[in-house]
Design a protein around this motif. Structure first.
Motif: not given
Length: 731
Positions: A1-30
């Protein structure tokens, strides 16, 4: 189930908390990048040296920035008007400036052409791969976060999301990583200005771990203005448009060459006699004549040109059947071809159905014969079972409200026998299909929509919003269904118009076309992208041909150079895959030809200012007979010759500078033309001297609004006064 977050900064917090080590992020081209989210995460990690970030992506777009003060003055209002609130990517700014922090790395498999020459970080971290293997090679990077901009429709439980841009890449990467049991956090950032693409691009919110609804995630989609289509571009487009068979398949790409071939196809369809006259005027051999080593002439009107046993059909007629559009890029020209009715041939993603259509056993209009043929081929049974009925309804052969009830078919409460009376059941008037336009990323118009992965129902969607093949379908042909879609019973021409760098190599023993012009040893101009796949497909399909389009010359600070050269070290296409090469001066069919014939044919379409040098090189290396002389008809390959032949047709409105419109005003176009002349002169001292003397002698004045736009209304230095004179004289 997806978690809806209404703040970009809060989403960044969630990513940093969920991935404790190095982050390797894929983003689409263009355009598929969620720029505000990416920028927020980038800033956080940039400010925290204890964390590391690797970004894996391609084609990171950036609003144009003038290099000179003059360019900056001109671009300011234009960029604000065209790009609106599009936010630049912070990592792009730092990468370009050479200020990426040591704890952040950017790896790209395709770069904006020429932008990162001389940039060590970009060159060292480039990944060489083609589109077929993008997902595989992205997954190898150790990716643990994927973030994508998504379109949204509906609210609450009824919400649906669309991956919009490059859905196939993201879907495959997610599938691969999850199948391998690798931890992966998926982030969808809603951008209300992204186009909502249905079918294969459409997912539920549950596809993502995080769905970011922050309004800050919404911004304008990147859409630069169209480039001017030059006389050389039009000549190339005209030559390339003539082998395209009615009922065939077309694949084109971005840039002015793609626009040129699209406009040429429209002219051919709507102005047949004029099209023939234009093409005859720029074809040294005429429309149906042999190559440079052969003197025999086929009679006018023969319908094809023979080249060493090959036949390149010069199709001059209208598109009565229409074309099937197949491309990984949905660009302006593609949309215009759909609107003009040139791209309209329908295809079906089913082998049996498509084979029956190809063989003429059925057509798109449903009749009792349709069911008979499908039963004979074993695609459906009588009586129908649930799978058969579902399949028939999917293709619109049977109305969607028909249901199966035991041994009967039921419609509006009426029971019909599900056996020999099958022919009398209610049915749709036409089989539903999609005229498959392309998907993936687009650069040239916000209306241009990326393609999802399976067929739409034509009753509900037109071709411009249709679903096409995914990247694998557009670049690979392992499945019989994919071959059937491209084989309508006529030879197919595949035009890969990927701009001036989409060119052909012929290896060191023969003349070659410039494939990737690199500075020094090894720097990457852009990347492989889909180039190799286009070439491989043309050889995999029995009736397909690859039309490799390039301008015969290129001009830069080092002076005018031929794009067809004797020896070149930086290539992506091996010599055994060469096919048809097209320049503004003609068509060179290279498939299956001897080295000597290849050399002759390439020199015949080279700029005449470089032909003698190429001939000397070829003779010196033993690839041309010592007494060979280039036929007279190929010795006039010059820009002024081309311009004189095409100018009347430009004046008549058939070959306009911007066939599909431009965001620039008339005044801006006048300024741009003058600035380009000045910039060209600054790279050629003799030309600059002549221009300076003429400007000072004539003493013309530029309109004050132009001067104000460029910051020259008040002159504060000799340089300002000098540029002011040059501008006035070149308007």
């Amino acid at each position: 189930m997806a978690q809806f977050i209404d703040s970009i900064e809060a989403a960044v917090d969630r990513v940093l908390d969920t991935v404790p080590g190095d982050i390797v992020m894929g983003i689409p081209l263009a355009i598929g990048k969620p720029n505000p989210f990416v920028n927020a995460l980038y800033r956080r990690i940039k400010g925290n040296p204890a964390r590391r970030l690797r970004i894996v992506t391609a084609l990171s777009l950036e609003k144009p920035v003038g290099k000179s003060e003059l360019e900056q003055h001109f671009l300011g209002p234009l960029v604000e008007r065209v790009f609106e609130d599009y936010p630049d990517l912070a990592y792009v700014k730092d990468l370009r400036a050479g200020t990426l922090p040591p704890n952040i790395e950017v790896r790209e498999f395709f770069m904006k052409t020429g932008d990162y020459l001389g940039n060590p970080a970009a060159q060292q971290n480039y990944i060489s791969t083609n589109y077929t293997f993008v997902a595989r090679d992205m997954a190898l990077q150790g990716m643990n976060v994927i973030a994508q901009a998504v379109a949204a429709r509906g609210e609450g439980e009824a919400m649906r999301l669309s991956l919009s841009s490059n859905p196939d890449v993201v879907l495959e990467v997610v599938e691969k990583l999850r199948a391998a049991g690798q931890p992966l956090l998926t982030v969808g950032v809603i951008n209300r200005q992204m186009p909502f693409m249905p079918n294969g691009a459409e997912v539920g919110p549950e596809f993502f771990d995080l769905v970011v609804t922050d309004p800050a995630g919404t911004h304008a989609v990147f859409a630069p203005p169209n480039n001017k289509v030059s006389s050389a571009d039009y000549a190339i487009g005209l030559h390339a448009s003539s082998p395209v068979a009615d009922g065939g398949t077309l694949q084109i790409g971005i840039g002015s060459l793609g626009d040129a071939i699209a406009q040429a196809l429209i002219v051919r369809d709507r102005h047949g006699e004029e099209y023939r006259r234009i093409l005859e005027s720029i074809s040294p051999d005429g429309l149906f004549v042999a190559g440079p080593s052969q003197d025999e002439r086929a009679p006018s009107g023969a319908g094809a040109k023979r080249l060493g046993g090959q036949r390149i059909c010069r199709e001059l007629g209208r598109f009565d059947q229409g074309l099937y559009g197949c491309s990984e890029m949905f660009v302006n020209g593609f949309l215009k071809l759909i609107e003009a009715g040139v791209i309209r041939r329908e295809v079906f993603g089913d082998v049996v159905l498509q084979r029956a259509l190809n063989d003429g056993e059925i057509d798109e209009v449903v009749t009792p014969r349709t069911l008979t043929v499908l039963m004979r081929h074993g695609r459906i049974r009588s009586p129908l079972n649930a799978d058969d009925l579902s399949w028939l309804q999917h293709w619109g052969i049977v109305k969607p409200e028909v249901r199966l009830d035991g041994s009967h078919l039921v419609l509006d409460g009426n029971k019909l026998p599900n056996d020999r009376s099958l022919r009398r059941q209610p049915r749709a008037h036409r089989a539903d299909a999609a005229r498959q336009p392309p998907h993936a990323w687009h650069l040239h118009d916000r209306r241009l929509l990326p393609r999802p992965a399976r067929l739409l129902r034509a009753a509900a969607h037109d071709a411009a919003a249709g679903a096409g093949e995914d990247r694998h379908d557009a670049h690979r042909l392992h499945q019989p269904a994919l071959r059937r879609r491209r084989q309508p019973g006529r030879p197919e021409a595949r035009a890969a118009a990927q701009g001036p760098l989409h060119e052909h190599d012929d290896d060191r023993d023969a003349a070659r076309c410039r494939l990737q012009r690199c500075a020094g040893i090894g720097p990457v101009v852009s990347g492989v992208g889909g180039q190799y796949n286009f070439v491989a497909m043309a050889h995999a399909l029995p009736d397909a041909r690859l039309l490799m389009m390039l301008r015969a010359t290129h001009d830069n600070k080092d002076g005018l150079k031929s794009s067809i050269v004797w020896n070149y070290g930086h290539v992506t296409i091996p010599r055994h895959l060469r096919d048809i090469v097209i320049t503004e001066y003609g068509v060179a069919d290279l498939r299956g030809q001897s080295d000597s014939e290849v050399v002759k044919r390439l020199i015949a379409v080279a700029d005449s200012r470089f032909q003698e040098e190429l001939i000397r090189e070829a003779k010196a290396h033993g690839k041309l007979e010592a007494n060979y002389e280039l036929p007279e008809r190929y010795r006039h390959n010059l820009p002024q010759m081309l311009e004189s032949k095409l100018h009347p047709w430009a004046e008549a409105g058939l070959l306009p500078d911007f066939p599909f419109g431009t965001d620039l005003t008339e005044d801006e176009l006048h300024i741009v033309r003058a600035l380009k002349k000045i910039k060209h002169a600054t790279q050629h001292p003799g030309e600059l001297l002549t221009m300076t003397i003429k400007s000072l002698w004539e003493g013309r004045e530029a309109p004050r609004p132009y001067l104000e736009r460029l910051g020259l209304a008040e002159t504060h230095s000799f340089k300002d006064a000098f540029v002011k004179r040059l501008l006035a004289n070149n308007l």
